[in-house]
Design an enzyme around this catalytic site. Structure first.
Site, PDB file in Angstrom:
ATOM      1  N   THR A 130     -14.356  -9.487 -62.540  1.00  0.00           N
ATOM      2  CA  THR A 130     -15.563  -8.735 -62.900  1.00  0.00           C
ATOM      3  C   THR A 130     -15.286  -7.487 -63.733  1.00  0.00           C
ATOM      4  O   THR A 130     -14.231  -6.856 -63.587  1.00  0.00           O
ATOM      5  CB  THR A 130     -16.297  -8.304 -61.608  1.00  0.00           C
ATOM      6  OG1 THR A 130     -17.268  -7.306 -61.934  1.00  0.00           O
ATOM      7  CG2 THR A 130     -15.355  -7.694 -60.569  1.00  0.00           C
ATOM      8  N   GLU A 132     -16.528  -4.822 -63.113  1.00  0.00           N
ATOM      9  CA  GLU A 132     -16.442  -3.697 -62.181  1.00  0.00           C
ATOM     10  C   GLU A 132     -14.999  -3.208 -62.031  1.00  0.00           C
ATOM     11  O   GLU A 132     -14.759  -2.094 -61.576  1.00  0.00           O
ATOM     12  CB  GLU A 132     -16.998  -4.096 -60.812  1.00  0.00           C
ATOM     13  CG  GLU A 132     -18.509  -4.203 -60.760  1.00  0.00           C
ATOM     14  CD  GLU A 132     -19.219  -2.861 -60.856  1.00  0.00           C
ATOM     15  OE1 GLU A 132     -18.884  -1.951 -60.090  1.00  0.00           O
ATOM     16  OE2 GLU A 132     -20.104  -2.720 -61.715  1.00  0.00           O
ATOM     17  N   TYR A 154     -16.164  -2.967 -53.430  1.00  0.00           N
ATOM     18  CA  TYR A 154     -16.265  -4.298 -54.063  1.00  0.00           C
ATOM     19  C   TYR A 154     -15.215  -4.436 -55.156  1.00  0.00           C
ATOM     20  O   TYR A 154     -14.459  -5.407 -55.219  1.00  0.00           O
ATOM     21  CB  TYR A 154     -17.671  -4.475 -54.640  1.00  0.00           C
ATOM     22  CG  TYR A 154     -17.826  -5.643 -55.590  1.00  0.00           C
ATOM     23  CD1 TYR A 154     -18.004  -6.934 -55.115  1.00  0.00           C
ATOM     24  CD2 TYR A 154     -17.814  -5.442 -56.981  1.00  0.00           C
ATOM     25  CE1 TYR A 154     -18.146  -8.007 -55.995  1.00  0.00           C
ATOM     26  CE2 TYR A 154     -17.960  -6.500 -57.860  1.00  0.00           C
ATOM     27  CZ  TYR A 154     -18.125  -7.782 -57.366  1.00  0.00           C
ATOM     28  OH  TYR A 154     -18.261  -8.835 -58.243  1.00  0.00           O
ATOM     29  N   LYS A 158     -12.012  -6.924 -55.527  1.00  0.00           N
ATOM     30  CA  LYS A 158     -11.896  -7.849 -56.668  1.00  0.00           C
ATOM     31  C   LYS A 158     -10.594  -7.608 -57.446  1.00  0.00           C
ATOM     32  O   LYS A 158     -10.070  -8.512 -58.078  1.00  0.00           O
ATOM     33  CB  LYS A 158     -13.107  -7.702 -57.589  1.00  0.00           C
ATOM     34  CG  LYS A 158     -14.373  -8.383 -57.058  1.00  0.00           C
ATOM     35  CD  LYS A 158     -14.318  -9.894 -57.277  1.00  0.00           C
ATOM     36  CE  LYS A 158     -15.608 -10.586 -56.929  1.00  0.00           C
ATOM     37  NZ  LYS A 158     -15.572 -12.021 -57.170  1.00  0.00           N
TER      38      LYS A 158
HETATM   39  P1  NAP Z   1     -24.269 -14.484 -55.755  1.00  0.00           P
HETATM   40  O1  NAP Z   1     -25.527 -15.018 -56.317  1.00  0.00           O
HETATM   41  O2  NAP Z   1     -24.305 -13.294 -54.859  1.00  0.00           O
HETATM   42  O3  NAP Z   1     -23.538 -15.688 -54.985  1.00  0.00           O
HETATM   43  C1  NAP Z   1     -22.454 -15.453 -54.122  1.00  0.00           C
HETATM   44  C2  NAP Z   1     -22.108 -16.746 -53.427  1.00  0.00           C
HETATM   45  O4  NAP Z   1     -20.993 -16.508 -52.532  1.00  0.00           O
HETATM   46  C3  NAP Z   1     -23.237 -17.329 -52.564  1.00  0.00           C
HETATM   47  O5  NAP Z   1     -23.239 -18.727 -52.703  1.00  0.00           O
HETATM   48  C4  NAP Z   1     -22.803 -16.948 -51.154  1.00  0.00           C
HETATM   49  O6  NAP Z   1     -23.297 -17.801 -50.156  1.00  0.00           O
HETATM   50  C5  NAP Z   1     -21.298 -17.123 -51.285  1.00  0.00           C
HETATM   51  N1  NAP Z   1     -20.563 -16.489 -50.186  1.00  0.00           N
HETATM   52  C6  NAP Z   1     -20.602 -15.190 -49.807  1.00  0.00           C
HETATM   53  N2  NAP Z   1     -19.797 -14.994 -48.727  1.00  0.00           N
HETATM   54  C7  NAP Z   1     -19.246 -16.200 -48.439  1.00  0.00           C
HETATM   55  C8  NAP Z   1     -18.353 -16.656 -47.451  1.00  0.00           C
HETATM   56  N3  NAP Z   1     -17.836 -15.837 -46.515  1.00  0.00           N
HETATM   57  N4  NAP Z   1     -17.985 -17.969 -47.434  1.00  0.00           N
HETATM   58  C9  NAP Z   1     -18.505 -18.831 -48.346  1.00  0.00           C
HETATM   59  N5  NAP Z   1     -19.378 -18.461 -49.319  1.00  0.00           N
HETATM   60  C10 NAP Z   1     -19.736 -17.155 -49.349  1.00  0.00           C
HETATM   61  O7  NAP Z   1     -23.238 -14.121 -56.927  1.00  0.00           O
HETATM   62  P2  NAP Z   1     -23.250 -14.578 -58.462  1.00  0.00           P
HETATM   63  O8  NAP Z   1     -24.032 -13.590 -59.244  1.00  0.00           O
HETATM   64  O9  NAP Z   1     -23.543 -16.015 -58.557  1.00  0.00           O
HETATM   65  O10 NAP Z   1     -21.715 -14.307 -58.843  1.00  0.00           O
HETATM   66  C11 NAP Z   1     -20.724 -15.313 -58.663  1.00  0.00           C
HETATM   67  C12 NAP Z   1     -19.348 -14.649 -58.610  1.00  0.00           C
HETATM   68  O11 NAP Z   1     -19.098 -13.957 -59.814  1.00  0.00           O
HETATM   69  C13 NAP Z   1     -19.155 -13.630 -57.512  1.00  0.00           C
HETATM   70  O12 NAP Z   1     -17.815 -13.718 -57.084  1.00  0.00           O
HETATM   71  C14 NAP Z   1     -19.390 -12.297 -58.182  1.00  0.00           C
HETATM   72  O13 NAP Z   1     -18.708 -11.276 -57.508  1.00  0.00           O
HETATM   73  C15 NAP Z   1     -18.806 -12.582 -59.542  1.00  0.00           C
HETATM   74  N6  NAP Z   1     -19.388 -11.857 -60.668  1.00  0.00           N
HETATM   75  C16 NAP Z   1     -20.723 -11.873 -60.881  1.00  0.00           C
HETATM   76  C17 NAP Z   1     -21.251 -11.226 -61.980  1.00  0.00           C
HETATM   77  C18 NAP Z   1     -22.717 -11.219 -62.267  1.00  0.00           C
HETATM   78  O14 NAP Z   1     -23.144 -10.398 -63.086  1.00  0.00           O
HETATM   79  N7  NAP Z   1     -23.495 -12.121 -61.685  1.00  0.00           N
HETATM   80  C19 NAP Z   1     -20.382 -10.569 -62.880  1.00  0.00           C
HETATM   81  C20 NAP Z   1     -19.023 -10.600 -62.626  1.00  0.00           C
HETATM   82  C21 NAP Z   1     -18.525 -11.251 -61.529  1.00  0.00           C
HETATM   83  P3  NAP Z   1     -24.714 -17.511 -49.416  1.00  0.00           P
HETATM   84  O15 NAP Z   1     -25.752 -18.124 -50.298  1.00  0.00           O
HETATM   85  O16 NAP Z   1     -24.523 -18.195 -48.120  1.00  0.00           O
HETATM   86  O17 NAP Z   1     -24.843 -16.013 -49.308  1.00  0.00           O
HETATM   87  N1  GDD Z   2     -29.138  -2.830 -57.424  1.00  0.00           N
HETATM   88  C1  GDD Z   2     -29.705  -1.732 -57.963  1.00  0.00           C
HETATM   89  N2  GDD Z   2     -30.920  -1.337 -57.492  1.00  0.00           N
HETATM   90  N3  GDD Z   2     -29.065  -1.076 -58.960  1.00  0.00           N
HETATM   91  C2  GDD Z   2     -29.692  -0.004 -59.518  1.00  0.00           C
HETATM   92  C3  GDD Z   2     -30.938   0.436 -59.084  1.00  0.00           C
HETATM   93  C4  GDD Z   2     -31.578  -0.247 -58.015  1.00  0.00           C
HETATM   94  O1  GDD Z   2     -32.658   0.098 -57.574  1.00  0.00           O
HETATM   95  N4  GDD Z   2     -31.301   1.501 -59.835  1.00  0.00           N
HETATM   96  C5  GDD Z   2     -30.321   1.722 -60.710  1.00  0.00           C
HETATM   97  N5  GDD Z   2     -29.326   0.820 -60.521  1.00  0.00           N
HETATM   98  C6  GDD Z   2     -28.067   0.764 -61.273  1.00  0.00           C
HETATM   99  C7  GDD Z   2     -26.821   0.698 -60.394  1.00  0.00           C
HETATM  100  O2  GDD Z   2     -26.482   1.989 -59.897  1.00  0.00           O
HETATM  101  C8  GDD Z   2     -25.812   0.151 -61.379  1.00  0.00           C
HETATM  102  O3  GDD Z   2     -25.254   1.201 -62.130  1.00  0.00           O
HETATM  103  C9  GDD Z   2     -26.655  -0.742 -62.294  1.00  0.00           C
HETATM  104  O4  GDD Z   2     -28.023  -0.410 -62.045  1.00  0.00           O
HETATM  105  C10 GDD Z   2     -26.477  -2.236 -62.065  1.00  0.00           C
HETATM  106  O5  GDD Z   2     -26.602  -2.513 -60.695  1.00  0.00           O
HETATM  107  P1  GDD Z   2     -26.675  -4.014 -60.111  1.00  0.00           P
HETATM  108  O6  GDD Z   2     -27.739  -4.775 -60.805  1.00  0.00           O
HETATM  109  O7  GDD Z   2     -26.734  -3.911 -58.630  1.00  0.00           O
HETATM  110  O8  GDD Z   2     -25.320  -4.673 -60.607  1.00  0.00           O
HETATM  111  P2  GDD Z   2     -23.810  -4.130 -60.624  1.00  0.00           P
HETATM  112  O9  GDD Z   2     -23.474  -3.839 -62.049  1.00  0.00           O
HETATM  113  O10 GDD Z   2     -23.597  -3.050 -59.635  1.00  0.00           O
HETATM  114  O11 GDD Z   2     -23.006  -5.402 -60.108  1.00  0.00           O
HETATM  115  C11 GDD Z   2     -23.258  -6.694 -60.664  1.00  0.00           C
HETATM  116  O12 GDD Z   2     -22.469  -6.881 -61.823  1.00  0.00           O
HETATM  117  C12 GDD Z   2     -21.062  -6.862 -61.616  1.00  0.00           C
HETATM  118  C13 GDD Z   2     -20.386  -7.052 -62.981  1.00  0.00           C
HETATM  119  O13 GDD Z   2     -20.297  -5.833 -63.635  1.00  0.00           O
HETATM  120  C14 GDD Z   2     -22.926  -7.721 -59.593  1.00  0.00           C
HETATM  121  O14 GDD Z   2     -23.318  -8.990 -60.027  1.00  0.00           O
HETATM  122  C15 GDD Z   2     -21.423  -7.762 -59.311  1.00  0.00           C
HETATM  123  O15 GDD Z   2     -21.132  -8.863 -58.433  1.00  0.00           O
HETATM  124  C16 GDD Z   2     -20.679  -7.964 -60.637  1.00  0.00           C
HETATM  125  O16 GDD Z   2     -19.289  -7.957 -60.422  1.00  0.00           O
END
Ligand code: NAP
Ligand code: GDD
Length: 370
Positions: A130, A132, A154, A158
């Site tokens: 990520t 992050e 987190y 990671k």
């Molecule tokens: P998400 O919607 O939160 O999905 C997370 C998945 O992990 C869900 O299927 C959840 O299952 C499963 N999980 C959590 N704890 C588990 C456990 N103990 N055993 C088995 N499964 C478990 O996340 P996403 O947005 O699809 O992201 C996918 C991956 O990419 C994550 O690793 C995230 O950290 C990473 N990532 C995401 C982003 C982004 O912007 N979306 C960016 C960079 C990296 P449940 O449905 O049961 O909760």
């Molecule tokens: N969730 C949330 N809720 N975030 C907020 C809010 C709020 O009400 N208001 C402002 N933010 C700001 C957070 O402080 C952060 O700086 C930004 O919006 C994005 O927050 P999120 O959407 O929660 O995502 P994230 O960037 O912290 O994390 C997501 O992206 C990562 C990749 O950069 C997640 O998907 C992580 O799993 C992933 O690794």
């Protein structure tokens, strides 16, 4: 005849897991998804795939090595996509130990499950790393050579995942890679991530089911892409001759404020942001007569993080060059439009749940749902 490719996806019920399953099924893969046991089966995102002959689901948990070893042995995957994680950054401050167990040690468990089953030279592994990791950023934009500076429990978890993947690649010659993905969103995004929280609130406010939206840091900057585009990269990363790590991003940056402005505009309400910091407000200056003049967005300290990552912008040059991937296939404007249109329909269709949604909106207003 070429042997059928078998993919094992952890986190299959998540946003990315569901899109990746669709993508791999389309490529002719046999897809096996990992779900964890829960008293409520939450499989909304993959419900449409269940029953397809090449789609299978299995119980296992990232916290339970035995379940992973048994599953990898049973499925004999040719590719593993390790997407499972406690993926909410703010939640990681409340549950740092669980986050470390799943997001850090969980990666090690997957790698060891592959070795235990003697598949280390037959199975390729994708790790969901990520942006992050860049955290308190040391340069803008960020690329594969930018130093990491994780800035939440987190991100620290990671970071372990990233390094253990690299270590197993070098120590055991395993084909394992990290995709360093910047934020990617969609109509399937979890409802407590900022983009989806905004698009759902805009839809509810437009339809009289919510009064106001409370957010945290409006100035935070993100490089937001469309999740459907990003899962293709996960696959491409595993199709290269040599294992390697890639930054996946659009190369375009916007603030939370800009996202909110565009989402509300798409839902028919023009906002003007007035004031600063905790006192900043989004006032409706054009739109339905009953909303003009009202404050629709406010800032709440509840959504500030102890440490926040505020300047993410990815440089996808390597992915463009080596994977042949187009980072601009869905623009920021298109992404916001897809999400708002989806949520306008969802909220309108939610007649019965309308009452429940109003309650949820109250929760959101009181800041209970992060
Ligand atoms: P998400 O919607 O939160 O999905 C997370 C998945 O992990 C869900 O299927 C959840 O299952 C499963 N999980 C959590 N704890 C588990 C456990 N103990 N055993 C088995 N499964 C478990 O996340 P996403 O947005 O699809 O992201 C996918 C991956 O990419 C994550 O690793 C995230 O950290 C990473 N990532 C995401 C982003 C982004 O912007 N979306 C960016 C960079 C990296 P449940 O449905 O049961 O909760
Ligand atoms: N969730 C949330 N809720 N975030 C907020 C809010 C709020 O009400 N208001 C402002 N933010 C700001 C957070 O402080 C952060 O700086 C930004 O919006 C994005 O927050 P999120 O959407 O929660 O995502 P994230 O960037 O912290 O994390 C997501 O992206 C990562 C990749 O950069 C997640 O998907 C992580 O799993 C992933 O690794």
């Amino acid at each position: 005849m070429e042997k059928k490719k078998i993919a094992l996806i952890t986190g299959v019920t998540g946003q990315d897991g569901s899109y990746l399953s669709e993508f791999l099924l389309g490529k002719g893969y046999e897809v096996h998804g990992v779900i964890r046991r829960s008293s409520v089966d939450y499989r909304e995102r993959i419900a449409h795939l269940e029953g397809k002959p090449d789609f299978h689901i299995h119980y296992a948990d990232m916290g339970d090595s035995m379940s992973l070893v048994k599953l990898v042995g049973k499925v004999q995957p040719t590719e593993i996509y390790n997407l499972a994680a406690q993926s909410h950054v703010q939640v990681s401050f409340d549950a740092p130990e669980f986050t470390a167990d799943v997001d850090a040690v969980g990666v090690l468990r997957i790698l060891e499950a592959v070795r235990t089953n003697h598949l280390e030279h037959h199975c390729r592994i994708y790790q969901a790393s990520t942006s992050e990791l860049y955290g308190k950023v040391e340069e803008v934009p960020q690329n594969e050579l930018t130093p990491f500076h994780p800035y939440s429990p987190y991100a620290v978890a990671k970071l372990y995942g990233y390094w253990i993947v690299k270590e197993y690649r070098e120590a055991y010659g395993m084909y394992c890679c990290s995709g360093i993905l910047f934020n990617h969103e969609s109509e399937r995004r979890g409802e407590t991530f900022v983009t989806r929280k905004i698009t759902l609130a805009a839809a509810r406010i437009a339809q009289g089911k919510q009064e106001k939206l409370f957010l945290g840091n409006l100035s935070s900057l993100r490089d937001w892409g469309y999740a459907k585009d990003y899962v293709e990269c996960m696959w491409l990363i595993l199709q290269q001759e040599q294992p390697d790590d890639f930054v996946i991003a659009t190369g375009v940056q916007h603030s939370v404020r800009e996202f909110a402005y565009l989402a509300f505009k798409t839902a028919g309400m023009e906002l003007e942001f007035r004031g600063e910091g905790i006192d900043e407000k989004g006032v409706c200056v054009a739109g339905p007569a009953n909303l003009v003049g009202k404050t629709l967005v406010e800032v709440s300290e509840d959504f500030y993080r102890p440490t926040d990552v505020v300047n993410l912008l990815g440089d996808p040059s390597k992915a463009k060059r080596e994977l042949g991937w187009d980072p601009q296939s869905t623009s920021f404007e298109q992404l916001v439009s897809i999400m708002v249109k989806h949520d306008m329909q969802k909220v309108a269709a939610d007649h019965v749940a309308g009452v429940m949604r109003t309650n949820l909106a109250e929760y959101l207003e009181k800041g209970i749902t992060k």
